[in-house]
Design an enzyme around this catalytic site. Structure first.
Site, PDB file in Angstrom:
ATOM      1  N   CYS A   1      79.777 -21.583   2.505  1.00  0.00           N
ATOM      2  CA  CYS A   1      80.118 -20.237   2.016  1.00  0.00           C
ATOM      3  C   CYS A   1      81.501 -20.210   1.375  1.00  0.00           C
ATOM      4  O   CYS A   1      81.767 -19.409   0.484  1.00  0.00           O
ATOM      5  CB  CYS A   1      80.039 -19.233   3.154  1.00  0.00           C
TER       6      CYS A   1
ATOM      7  N   GLU B   1      83.201 -28.708   5.393  1.00  0.00           N
ATOM      8  CA  GLU B   1      83.533 -27.384   4.868  1.00  0.00           C
ATOM      9  C   GLU B   1      84.868 -26.958   5.452  1.00  0.00           C
ATOM     10  O   GLU B   1      85.139 -27.180   6.639  1.00  0.00           O
ATOM     11  CB  GLU B   1      82.472 -26.343   5.255  1.00  0.00           C
TER      12      GLU B   1
ATOM     13  N   ASN C   1      75.244 -22.386  -3.328  1.00  0.00           N
ATOM     14  CA  ASN C   1      75.139 -22.614  -1.896  1.00  0.00           C
ATOM     15  C   ASN C   1      74.320 -21.498  -1.276  1.00  0.00           C
ATOM     16  O   ASN C   1      74.823 -20.382  -1.143  1.00  0.00           O
ATOM     17  CB  ASN C   1      76.533 -22.628  -1.253  1.00  0.00           C
ATOM     18  N   GLU C   2      73.102 -21.810  -0.948  1.00  0.00           N
ATOM     19  CA  GLU C   2      72.187 -20.871  -0.295  1.00  0.00           C
ATOM     20  C   GLU C   2      72.326 -19.426  -0.819  1.00  0.00           C
ATOM     21  O   GLU C   2      72.328 -18.463  -0.064  1.00  0.00           O
ATOM     22  CB  GLU C   2      72.322 -20.935   1.242  1.00  0.00           C
TER      23      GLU C   2
HETATM   24  O1  AHR Z   1      77.946 -24.244   8.010  1.00  0.00           O
HETATM   25  C1  AHR Z   1      78.417 -22.954   8.169  1.00  0.00           C
HETATM   26  C2  AHR Z   1      77.869 -22.000   7.105  1.00  0.00           C
HETATM   27  O2  AHR Z   1      76.484 -21.900   7.245  1.00  0.00           O
HETATM   28  C3  AHR Z   1      78.044 -22.446   5.690  1.00  0.00           C
HETATM   29  O3  AHR Z   1      79.256 -22.051   5.166  1.00  0.00           O
HETATM   30  C4  AHR Z   1      76.942 -21.754   4.964  1.00  0.00           C
HETATM   31  O4  AHR Z   1      76.524 -22.476   3.840  1.00  0.00           O
HETATM   32  C5  AHR Z   1      75.873 -21.596   6.009  1.00  0.00           C
HETATM   33  O5  AHR Z   1      75.408 -20.319   6.053  1.00  0.00           O
END
Ligand code: AHR
Length: 662
Positions: free
Chosen positions: A257, A46, A387-388
């Site tokens: 995120c 990320e 994503n979540e």
């Molecule tokens: O890995 C860090 C963050 O944790 C990521 O961006 C998100 O998907 C999760 O909440």
């Protein structure tokens, strides 16, 4: 797209491989092994913690395109990280302009107006009007290495303007220099190669106009020629190598995120990140800095190919990040949905990504990939959607639309859904309900917990439904980089192997962190401008990934007690014929494992043992990198033996067999 002929060839190949494996298996064992997903252990990149710009992406100039803005970070502007300089008491003007840029995606550039060139500066011997950039807190340059300098320039006055470009020490000693005349009325790319005369860890790039006149400058870049696999616009070698050494089976990117962004205007649009770098659309990074998109989808896919990892791009489910409203204190709007009347275009973007990655070079998007230098398809198999996210009606509606469109046009692609940010709870339940209803092939679970959680939840997946939606454990970590954290993760990973018919893929998170620039403190690799350092958690990931088998065997290892601090697995790598034992002791005292290999017919006595062991509170860090590292030795194996695992340890024993293939 995959042609019927290729599909038939794939099927034949699969049958041959299966026959080969069955032959190896039956030659080796009376035991019944359980198939392990071939893509079990991968990595998740990320762009958080300055992982991309200032990190893996090897560009040395910060804000090369003058696109920084206060929305990226309070106080930043197009001239941030640049200094205006007038050596030799020269004078003139500098301004940021936007009319007739190189490309409308890249609107800002610099205009230098030189009125008078003074005397030679007593330190550098230079005079003129210009600017300098110290990169991300100083540029690291090495004597003997080549650096490619380039910029876009435009002559705005009646006469051409010469510029002197140099790499300098902070004290003004010139390490490499060249002069270039800007004589084109339209934007033109100029370049030079620098060979610094000595190494320096905090160098800067200095660009000075040395005669009166007016010029425009943009995309001022300094790139080491030595990048990972020597790719132009490539990646920092040391960090990329460290990732490659994990031998990940897949790489998820570019977030997290970051993907769904701070408000719908900030969601990651992959099309903005391909093509010539000067035409890419830069934007705020929700983690509080700036994304140049120099490391864009083309570079991500290429990196995956270079390290033998399957690409796993994550695209937003057309909703923005729920956490940007305050959970991570990153400001922003929270979860918002793209207007429904924009969904057709959005869905087309998703479908176009598949064509861009897999389509023939003659297709519209395949041609764009080919023009970038990759006529062959990238063989995309997986796409993450979302994503979540919070599983709201707005999310569900959009997710269904995207999922249905991909499934209809590309049944060959596995769409990975999302089930919230925690191991349980409302979004988790709703996400799984939706997955059941849509019969999703896979969903992405995330959890960050204390080490004890990982030790006491080793049976989590034993009770999951078989032959149903499978799990991609896309983000997990125990909170910390101490031995106790890494060993708890190792214990849990043995349960992923045991359940690899349910858990198809897993990746620790986050992968990279620049020391001093972290938004997330528990990470796998820390780096600064000079070096990268593996954490103990990294070694655990690497040991599992490089010792991943394709068959799991029950009842080969048993722990002397029922203690949750002892965990183990036995797998076979049928490609090499090796049997691999992993034994984890997360307790404070030595623990005993009983190993019974009698069911394997062809094991040899000589094995290799690799052990990771340390004080529970030990950590590897940039200043102290070698506290806890894996140590390998030879190991004599009997068909039955007891193994005493030291406190806080992971032991991997790789046993050769007579069926060894290579
Ligand atoms: O890995 C860090 C963050 O944790 C990521 O961006 C998100 O998907 C999760 O909440």
């Amino acid at each position: 797209m995959i042609s019927p002929k290729r599909l038939r060839m794939r099927k034949v190949l699969l049958t041959v491989i299966t026959l080969f494996i069955v032959t190896v298996l039956s030659a080796q064992t009376n035991l019944k092994g359980k198939k392990i997903s071939p893509d079990l252990f991968g990595v998740f990149f990320e762009d958080i913690n300055y992982s991309a710009d200032g990190g893996l992406y090897a560009e040395l100039v910060q804000n090369r395109s003058f696109e920084y803005s206060p929305t990226d970070h309070a106080g930043w502007n197009p001239f941030s990280f640049w200094d205006y300089i007038t050596p030799g008491f020269s004078y003139g003007k500098i301004s940021v302009e936007t009319s007739s840029p190189i490309n409308s995606n890249n609107p800002h550039y610099i205009v230098l107006d030189v009125e008078n060139v003074g005397h030679e500066d007593k330190y550098t011997g230079q005079s003129g009007v210009g600017l300098q950039n110290a990169g991300y807190e100083g540029m690291v340059v090495r004597e003997g290495d080549k650096y490619n300098f380039s910029f876009f320039g435009r002559q705005l006055s009646g006469n051409p303007v010469s510029i002197s470009a140099s790499i300098q020490t902070p004290g003004g000693k010139i390490l490499a220099e060249d002069t270039i005349s800007i004589s084109s009325q339209g934007w033109e790319k100029y370049s030079a190669t620098f060979l610094p005369t000595e190494s320096n860890d905090s160098a800067r790039l200095v660009v000075i106009a040395t005669n009166s006149g007016r010029i425009a400058l943009d995309m001022i870049s300094l790139f080491p020629e030595k990048t990972f696999k020597n790719r132009p616009n490539g990646l920092r070698q040391d960090i990329a190598l460290m990732i490659a050494d994990v031998k990940p089976k897949f790489m998820r990117f570019p977030g997290g995120c970051l993907v769904h962004g701070d408000g719908i205007g900030n969601i990651y649009r992959w099309k903005n990140t391909i093509g010539p770098v000067e035409e890419r659309k830069e934007q705020k990074n929700l983690w509080g800095y700036h994304q140049t998109a120099g490391l864009g989808f083309y570079e991500y896919f290429l990196f995956c190919e270079d390290i033998g990892a399957k690409p796993l791009p994550v695209l937003p489910a057309a909703v923005s990040c729920q956490n940007s409203g305050g959970t991570w204190r990153i400001g922003g709007t929270g979860q918002r949905s793209l207007p429904i009347d924009e969904m057709d275009e959005y869905i087309q973007d998703v479908l176009d990504l598949i064509e861009w990655a897999n389509g023939p070079a003659t297709s519209k998007w395949g041609a764009i990939r080919a023009a970038a230098g990759h006529p062959e398809p990238f063989n995309l198999e997986y796409i993450g959607i979302g994503n979540e996210d919070r599983i709201t009606p707005g999310f569900e509606e959009r997710f269904r639309m995207i999922f249905n469109a991909v499934k209809t046009s590309h049944p060959e692609i596995t769409v990975i859904g999302t089930v919230g940010p925690f191991h349980s709870g409302d979004d988790f339940d709703k996400g799984w309900k939706l997955a059941d209803e849509l019969k999703l092939q896979m969903v992405d679970e995330h959890y960050y917990c204390q080490p004890d959680w990982f030790l006491t939840n080793g049976h989590r997946y034993d009770s999951y439904k078989r032959n149903s939606t499978r799990v991609y454990l896309g983000e997990y970590a125990s909170w910390g980089n101490k031995t106790r954290n890494a060993i708890a993760e190792a214990a849990f990973m043995t349960s992923l192997e045991r359940n690899a018919d349910v858990v198809s893929m897993a990746s620790y998170a986050p992968l990279l962190a620049k020391a001093g620039f972290t938004q997330w403190k528990t990470d796998m690799i820390f780096f600064n401008n000079i070096k990268a350092c593996a954490t103990i958690n990294y070694y655990v990931q690497k040991l599992f990934s490089t010792n991943q088998g394709d068959y799991y065997f029950d009842r080969v290892i048993s722990a002397g007690t029922n203690d949750t601090t002892l965990a183990s697995s036995c797998v076979m790598d049928s490609k090499t014929g090796d049997i691999i034992l992993k034994m984890v002791n997360a307790g404070a005292n030595a623990g005993i494992f009983k190993v019974n290999l009698a069911g394997f017919k062809t094991i040899l006595h000589d094995a290799e043992k690799t052990m990771l062991e340390g004080d529970a509170d030990a950590e590897d860090s940039l200043s102290d990198p070698l506290n806890v590292v894996p140590v390998s030795s030879s190991f004599y194996v009997n068909p039955k033996f007891e193994y005493t695992a030291p406190a806080m340890s992971l032991t991997v024993i790789r046993i050769k067999t007579k069926n060894r293939v290579n």
